[in-house]
Design a protein around this motif. Structure first.
Motif, short mmCIF file in Angstrom:
data_model
loop_
_atom_site.label_atom_id
_atom_site.label_comp_id
_atom_site.label_asym_id
_atom_site.label_seq_id
_atom_site.Cartn_x
_atom_site.Cartn_y
_atom_site.Cartn_z
N ASP A 232 -93.59 53.72 31.77
CA ASP A 232 -92.32 53.64 32.48
C ASP A 232 -92.54 53.35 33.96
N MET A 233 -93.53 54.00 34.56
CA MET A 233 -93.83 53.78 35.98
C MET A 233 -94.32 52.36 36.23
N LYS A 234 -95.09 51.82 35.30
CA LYS A 234 -95.54 50.43 35.43
C LYS A 234 -94.37 49.46 35.37
N GLN A 235 -93.50 49.68 34.40
CA GLN A 235 -92.37 48.78 34.23
C GLN A 235 -91.42 48.81 35.42
N SER A 236 -91.31 49.95 36.07
CA SER A 236 -90.41 50.07 37.22
C SER A 236 -91.08 49.67 38.52
N GLY A 237 -92.38 49.36 38.47
CA GLY A 237 -93.09 48.92 39.67
C GLY A 237 -93.56 50.03 40.57
N ARG A 238 -93.43 51.28 40.12
CA ARG A 238 -93.85 52.39 40.98
C ARG A 238 -95.37 52.42 41.11
N ILE A 239 -96.10 52.00 40.08
CA ILE A 239 -97.55 52.02 40.11
C ILE A 239 -98.07 50.65 39.66
N PRO A 240 -99.31 50.31 40.00
CA PRO A 240 -99.88 49.02 39.57
C PRO A 240 -99.98 48.95 38.04
N SER A 241 -99.96 47.75 37.53
CA SER A 241 -100.02 47.57 36.08
C SER A 241 -101.44 47.71 35.54
N ASP A 242 -102.42 47.59 36.42
CA ASP A 242 -103.82 47.69 35.98
C ASP A 242 -104.47 48.93 36.57
N LEU A 243 -104.46 50.03 35.81
CA LEU A 243 -105.07 51.28 36.25
C LEU A 243 -106.52 51.32 35.80
N PRO A 244 -107.42 51.76 36.66
CA PRO A 244 -108.84 51.78 36.30
C PRO A 244 -109.22 53.08 35.59
N GLY A 245 -110.23 53.01 34.76
CA GLY A 245 -110.83 54.20 34.18
C GLY A 245 -109.92 55.02 33.29
N ARG A 246 -110.45 56.17 32.87
CA ARG A 246 -109.71 57.07 32.01
C ARG A 246 -109.13 58.22 32.80
N PHE A 247 -108.06 58.79 32.29
CA PHE A 247 -107.48 59.98 32.89
C PHE A 247 -108.36 61.18 32.56
N LYS A 248 -108.60 62.03 33.54
CA LYS A 248 -109.44 63.21 33.34
C LYS A 248 -108.56 64.44 33.12
N GLY A 249 -109.04 65.35 32.31
CA GLY A 249 -108.26 66.53 31.98
C GLY A 249 -108.78 67.79 32.63
N HIS A 250 -107.90 68.75 32.80
CA HIS A 250 -108.30 70.09 33.25
C HIS A 250 -107.24 71.08 32.79
N ALA A 251 -107.58 72.36 32.88
CA ALA A 251 -106.69 73.41 32.38
C ALA A 251 -106.63 74.55 33.38
N TYR A 252 -105.51 75.26 33.38
CA TYR A 252 -105.37 76.43 34.25
C TYR A 252 -104.25 77.31 33.72
N LEU A 253 -104.22 78.53 34.22
CA LEU A 253 -103.20 79.50 33.82
C LEU A 253 -102.16 79.64 34.92
N LEU A 254 -100.92 79.79 34.51
CA LEU A 254 -99.85 80.10 35.45
C LEU A 254 -99.82 81.61 35.67
N TYR A 255 -99.57 82.02 36.89
CA TYR A 255 -99.64 83.44 37.26
C TYR A 255 -98.78 84.32 36.37
N GLY A 256 -97.54 83.91 36.12
CA GLY A 256 -96.64 84.74 35.35
C GLY A 256 -96.99 84.84 33.88
N HIS A 257 -97.89 83.99 33.40
CA HIS A 257 -98.24 83.98 31.99
C HIS A 257 -99.64 84.51 31.72
N ALA A 258 -100.45 84.62 32.77
CA ALA A 258 -101.83 85.07 32.60
C ALA A 258 -101.88 86.56 32.31
N GLN A 259 -102.85 86.94 31.49
CA GLN A 259 -103.04 88.35 31.17
C GLN A 259 -104.45 88.81 31.50
N ARG A 260 -105.12 88.08 32.33
CA ARG A 260 -106.51 88.40 32.66
C ARG A 260 -106.60 89.62 33.58
#
Length: 374
Positions: A232-260
């Motif tokens: 959708d962002m490509k079609q609307s021109g907000r971002i370039p149509s040719d993005l390099p590489g792969r998207f990287k992932g990460h994870a985290y806990l939200l304060y109100g949901h964490a039980q650590r």
């Protein structure tokens, strides 16, 4: 075996801030990280003036050779409908590159650094924590993010009962052609909320660098939502149509949901290792910095490192960020009344998106900077 007053595992903003505070008070600290710095770090990457004030960062000095994108506007919307754009009248935040920001904070640390060193073993003998059979200290601090090995020592490692936010993003330097084609502006980050309110996406330009990502609390749908958003962002021109590489992932806990648990005898957790990211936005840099400053003051005033002596840390975290028992909303703390179709209407409101979404949920402007004398 070398002995220190404290060992900090994780050299990101939380770990480096704590180490810097402890060494300034005369403590002999070892800071360990599994990677070398500067290192690539997946993060949208913005900090509020409150963070820079708490860290005593000289803005003019920092921006000499680093990215510091001034932010004075936000473009906010719900996916599938037109966004609204709000002007705050002044700089309310700054865009950073985490590879630069984290290295800058770590460079200020004069303590012993053991980088590119994975933690392979943690044992405890006669009141001393021993790391990799090489270093020992009576106090061990976990600052290594969601998967911090120290968290596992107090039963706080990743578990099946944790509600984890999963995010994927990419950050890259645009070519001149990409920069010309990209309609996103540096002073105006874009936030796009998923229609089910279980996450949001962003487009954030920092000079010629562009960061695009999406985070959700149900990661089994993450890839599908991300692909649809990017298209959708490509079609609307907000971002370039040719993005390099792969998207990287990460994870985290939200304060109100964490039980650590946050601490035990001779050990405590700070930053993402403790699950302190803001429930409203998922932003974790300010909670990381503030938890490190709070921990430093508690450590320096504690008569010993027993759990009872360190308990003041847990109490001050609750005083600063609220009691977790009262923070049980899902979907980035979206309240029950903010549901379709009400949410759809509110996301078209300039007042609501600026005063509630941006200034309260994302910028926390009503909370003054934390500056503890340690």
């Amino acid at each position: 075996m070398e002995t220190f007053d404290a060992i900090v595992v994780g050299a990101g903003p939380a770990g480096s801030t704590l180490t810097h505070a402890l060494e300034n008070a005369g403590k002999n600290v070892l800071i360990i990280d599994k990677t070398s710095f500067p290192r690539d770090k997946t993060c949208a990457g913005w900090v509020t003036p409150a963070v820079l004030e708490s860290l005593h960062v000289d803005i003019n000095d920092y921006r000499q050779h680093r990215t510091l994108q001034s932010i004075s506007r936000f473009r906010i919307g719900m996916m599938g409908q037109s966004p609204v754009e709000n002007c705050h009248g002044s700089v309310v935040s700054y865009g950073i590159r985490r590879c630069e920001f984290d290295a800058y904070l770590l460079d200020r640390v004069q303590s012993r650094k053991q980088l590119n060193t994975p933690v392979k073993s943690i044992t405890r003998d006669n009141g001393l924590w021993q790391i990799n059979g090489q270093w020992q200290a009576p106090l061990l601090v976990g600052a290594g993010g969601h998967f911090c090995p120290v968290a596992k020592q107090i039963g706080a490692g990743p578990g099946k009962h944790e509600t984890v936010v999963a995010a994927k993003e990419v950050e890259f330097e645009m070519t001149p052609a990409q920069a010309k084609a990209c309609e996103a502006r540096g002073d105006t980050p874009e936030l796009w909320f998923c229609r089910d309110l279980k996450g949001y996406a962003w487009v954030f330009r920092k000079g010629n660098f562009l960061n695009i990502g999406l985070g959700r609390e149900d990661n089994h749908q993450l890839t599908e939502h991300l692909e649809a958003f990017v298209q959708d962002m490509k079609q609307s021109g907000r971002i370039p149509s040719d993005l390099p590489g792969r998207f990287k992932g990460h994870a985290y806990l939200l304060y109100g949901h964490a039980q650590r648990p946050l601490l035990d005898d001779g050990v405590l957790l700070i930053g993402d290792a403790a699950g302190l990211a803001y429930t409203q936005s998922g932003e974790g840099i300010r909670p990381a910095i503030e938890s490190a400053l709070i921990a430093a003051k508690v450590i320096l005033n504690a008569p010993d490192y027993s759990a009872s002596s360190l308990q003041r840390y847990s109490e001050q975290i609750s005083e600063r960020f609220g009691h977790r028992a009262a923070e049980q909303e899902r979907g980035f703390e979206v309240p029950d009344w903010l549901k379709q179709p009400i949410a759809s209407s509110l996301m078209r409101s300039h007042w609501f998106t600026q005063k509630v979404v941006t200034e309260k949920w994302f910028l926390h402007q009503e909370i003054p900077p934390l500056d503890l004398a340690v």
